[in-house]
Design a protein around this motif. Structure first.
Motif, PDB file in Angstrom:
ATOM      1  N   VAL A  39       0.831  -1.203   0.000  1.00  0.00           N
ATOM      2  CA  VAL A  39       0.000   0.000   0.000  1.00  0.00           C
ATOM      3  C   VAL A  39       0.867   1.255   0.000  1.00  0.00           C
ATOM      4  N   HIS A  40       1.941   1.237   0.804  1.00  0.00           N
ATOM      5  CA  HIS A  40       2.849   2.404   0.847  1.00  0.00           C
ATOM      6  C   HIS A  40       3.495   2.629  -0.522  1.00  0.00           C
ATOM      7  N   LYS A  41       3.898   1.557  -1.172  1.00  0.00           N
ATOM      8  CA  LYS A  41       4.515   1.665  -2.487  1.00  0.00           C
ATOM      9  C   LYS A  41       3.526   2.200  -3.510  1.00  0.00           C
ATOM     10  N   LEU A  42       2.265   1.792  -3.376  1.00  0.00           N
ATOM     11  CA  LEU A  42       1.214   2.269  -4.275  1.00  0.00           C
ATOM     12  C   LEU A  42       0.999   3.766  -4.091  1.00  0.00           C
ATOM     13  N   GLU A  43       0.931   4.213  -2.834  1.00  0.00           N
ATOM     14  CA  GLU A  43       0.748   5.643  -2.562  1.00  0.00           C
ATOM     15  C   GLU A  43       1.933   6.448  -3.114  1.00  0.00           C
ATOM     16  N   HIS A  44       3.129   5.952  -2.910  1.00  0.00           N
ATOM     17  CA  HIS A  44       4.330   6.662  -3.366  1.00  0.00           C
ATOM     18  C   HIS A  44       4.377   6.747  -4.890  1.00  0.00           C
ATOM     19  N   ALA A  45       4.026   5.639  -5.566  1.00  0.00           N
ATOM     20  CA  ALA A  45       4.084   5.607  -7.029  1.00  0.00           C
ATOM     21  C   ALA A  45       3.061   6.549  -7.652  1.00  0.00           C
ATOM     22  N   LEU A  46       1.890   6.649  -7.033  1.00  0.00           N
ATOM     23  CA  LEU A  46       0.810   7.460  -7.597  1.00  0.00           C
ATOM     24  C   LEU A  46       0.826   8.895  -7.086  1.00  0.00           C
ATOM     25  N   GLY A  47       1.503   9.133  -5.959  1.00  0.00           N
ATOM     26  CA  GLY A  47       1.484  10.465  -5.365  1.00  0.00           C
ATOM     27  C   GLY A  47       0.140  10.807  -4.774  1.00  0.00           C
ATOM     28  N   VAL A  48      -0.568   9.776  -4.274  1.00  0.00           N
ATOM     29  CA  VAL A  48      -1.923   9.950  -3.726  1.00  0.00           C
ATOM     30  C   VAL A  48      -1.962   9.343  -2.327  1.00  0.00           C
ATOM     31  N   LYS A  49      -2.533  10.083  -1.388  1.00  0.00           N
ATOM     32  CA  LYS A  49      -2.693   9.573  -0.026  1.00  0.00           C
ATOM     33  C   LYS A  49      -4.011   8.810   0.051  1.00  0.00           C
ATOM     34  N   LEU A  50      -3.928   7.510   0.280  1.00  0.00           N
ATOM     35  CA  LEU A  50      -5.117   6.659   0.253  1.00  0.00           C
ATOM     36  C   LEU A  50      -5.840   6.597   1.599  1.00  0.00           C
ATOM     37  N   PHE A  51      -5.087   6.730   2.710  1.00  0.00           N
ATOM     38  CA  PHE A  51      -5.683   6.628   4.043  1.00  0.00           C
ATOM     39  C   PHE A  51      -5.338   7.864   4.866  1.00  0.00           C
ATOM     40  N   ASP A  52      -6.270   8.273   5.712  1.00  0.00           N
ATOM     41  CA  ASP A  52      -6.018   9.338   6.678  1.00  0.00           C
ATOM     42  C   ASP A  52      -5.518   8.722   7.977  1.00  0.00           C
ATOM     43  N   ASN A  54      -5.693   8.022  11.582  1.00  0.00           N
ATOM     44  CA  ASN A  54      -6.804   8.085  12.540  1.00  0.00           C
ATOM     45  C   ASN A  54      -6.561   7.073  13.662  1.00  0.00           C
ATOM     46  N   GLY A  55      -5.381   7.194  14.267  1.00  0.00           N
ATOM     47  CA  GLY A  55      -5.024   6.243  15.306  1.00  0.00           C
ATOM     48  C   GLY A  55      -4.876   4.849  14.705  1.00  0.00           C
ATOM     49  N   ARG A  56      -5.474   3.865  15.386  1.00  0.00           N
ATOM     50  CA  ARG A  56      -5.395   2.488  14.907  1.00  0.00           C
ATOM     51  C   ARG A  56      -6.466   2.175  13.865  1.00  0.00           C
ATOM     52  N   ASN A  57      -7.437   3.054  13.748  1.00  0.00           N
ATOM     53  CA  ASN A  57      -8.526   2.811  12.799  1.00  0.00           C
ATOM     54  C   ASN A  57      -8.089   3.159  11.384  1.00  0.00           C
ATOM     55  N   VAL A  58      -8.539   2.375  10.435  1.00  0.00           N
ATOM     56  CA  VAL A  58      -8.249   2.625   9.029  1.00  0.00           C
ATOM     57  C   VAL A  58      -9.388   3.426   8.434  1.00  0.00           C
ATOM     58  N   LYS A  59      -9.069   4.595   7.896  1.00  0.00           N
ATOM     59  CA  LYS A  59     -10.088   5.458   7.317  1.00  0.00           C
ATOM     60  C   LYS A  59      -9.614   5.950   5.961  1.00  0.00           C
ATOM     61  N   LEU A  60     -10.415   5.711   4.940  1.00  0.00           N
ATOM     62  CA  LEU A  60     -10.066   6.161   3.599  1.00  0.00           C
ATOM     63  C   LEU A  60     -10.053   7.679   3.526  1.00  0.00           C
ATOM     64  N   SER A  61      -9.098   8.219   2.799  1.00  0.00           N
ATOM     65  CA  SER A  61      -9.131   9.642   2.482  1.00  0.00           C
ATOM     66  C   SER A  61     -10.154   9.860   1.376  1.00  0.00           C
ATOM     67  N   SER A  62     -10.463  11.127   1.088  1.00  0.00           N
ATOM     68  CA  SER A  62     -11.411  11.397   0.003  1.00  0.00           C
ATOM     69  C   SER A  62     -10.872  10.878  -1.317  1.00  0.00           C
ATOM     70  N   GLN A  63      -9.559  10.993  -1.519  1.00  0.00           N
ATOM     71  CA  GLN A  63      -8.934  10.448  -2.722  1.00  0.00           C
ATOM     72  C   GLN A  63      -8.981   8.924  -2.703  1.00  0.00           C
ATOM     73  N   GLY A  64      -8.784   8.350  -1.522  1.00  0.00           N
ATOM     74  CA  GLY A  64      -8.817   6.901  -1.377  1.00  0.00           C
ATOM     75  C   GLY A  64     -10.181   6.313  -1.696  1.00  0.00           C
ATOM     76  N   GLU A  65     -11.252   7.037  -1.337  1.00  0.00           N
ATOM     77  CA  GLU A  65     -12.599   6.558  -1.629  1.00  0.00           C
ATOM     78  C   GLU A  65     -12.822   6.426  -3.134  1.00  0.00           C
TER      79      GLU A  65
END
Length: 312
Positions: A39-52, A54-65
């Motif tokens: 997932v980190h490699k995907l975010e780095h390659a695309l230049g898009v933040k997929l998750f915000d 939010n502590g231990r909870n996984v929450k999609l960013s607006s771009q991630g949605e």
């Protein structure tokens, strides 16, 4: 050149679907660190933040949605592509799985199946008889290849197939026939109605008039016919299924004004993707279309398909 891989998108979707990286590890049988890395490699390659964060909870960013919706479509299409390749590689399939709503005329179905079996003598056919949303539920879960359903299949292909006529009936000795006048729906409320249960796992659909204060719910429409034939209630039943009872006079149409006692249900031919169907499945669809068209010039399998009913 593509910056991402299907495997990275699969890891990303797994995290969202499972609700976290730990849960995704169990879902896709990968280590948590390998999923984090993908997932980190995907975010780095695309230049898009997929998750915000939010502590231990996984929450999609607006771009991630947005990317999740696109990734889901991409992975679905990839699966379909592999299914098409598998079909091309294997040639004629050895098994055809069909879900058919129980209101579809049985004689017509058997005629179609017999023709397909004659053309493909080594083909095994598994038939699932369903009610309401049950056919499409099996299609959705991948348990069948083709369904005949009273509901459009939004995740794939749907085609109008035929209409089935229903008629409100009760046994000839039922008290409703003794009133000696045209009935209203209000008259039905104090009498037992027989209804058929949705066969999907969720059992989320009710259909038809359900205003009776007392109802018996059964799992198959043939059970409903048997109960009505014993004089134990009333129901809307497919005209084709009870034609013999009507001709013998053991079941009589309830005497409504303005055709209140007549109803029609549209059935659909549904499947996921035509490109993924093998020769036997295509032959079944073609024969089904042909035989249905032969029954009537109108898209209906009701009174036009039958001898004239006796007067009510």
């Amino acid at each position: 050149m593509l910056k991402s891989t299907l495997e990275q998108w699969r890891m990303f979707k797994a995290v969202v679907d499972a609700g976290g990286f730990n849960q995704a590890a169990s879902l896709v049988h990968k280590s948590q660190s390998s999923i984090h890395h993908a997932v980190h490699k995907l975010e780095h390659a695309l230049g898009v933040k997929l998750f915000d964060n939010n502590g231990r909870n996984v929450k999609l960013s607006s771009q991630g949605e947005l990317m999740y919706r696109r990734a889901s479509f991409l992975l679905s299409e990839a699966q379909k592509l592999e299914a098409v390749a598998s079909s091309l590689q294997s040639g004629t399939e050895s098994l055809l799985r069909i879900a058919v709503d129980s209101i579809f005329p049985a004689a017509l179905l058997y005629k179609v199946l017999n023709k397909v079996s004659s053309d493909f003598p080594l083909l095994r056919i598994e038939l699932e008889e369903t009610v309401l949303s049950g056919a499409n539920s099996l299609l959705d879960s991948g348990d069948v290849d083709i369904s005949i359903s009273p509901f459009i299949y939004s995740a794939g292909f749907s085609e109008d197939l035929c209409e089935v006529e229903f008629i409100a009936v009760a046994h000839c000795t039922h008290p409703l026939h003794a009133l000696g006048r045209p009935l209203t729906l209000e008259d039905l409320k104090s009498h037992r109605q027989i209804v058929v249960r949705d066969s999907s796992v969720e059992r989320k659909v009710d259909a038809g008039w359900l205003g009776a204060e007392q109802r018996w719910t059964v799992s198959h429409i043939r059970t409903s016919v048997d109960i009505i034939s014993q004089g134990l209630g009333f129901a809307w039943l497919p005209t084709l299924m009870i034609q013999k009872h009507l001709e013998e006079g053991t079941l009589l149409p309830l005497p409504f004004d303005n055709n209140v006692g007549l109803r029609k249900a549209l059935l659909y031919l549904t499947f996921h993707d035509g490109d993924g169907l093998g020769p036997a499945a295509r032959a079944f669809i073609g024969e089904l279309r042909y035989q249905t068209m032969q029954c009537t010039t109108e898209p209906s399998l009701g009174s036009d398909f039958l001898p004239s009913l006796p007067p009510t």
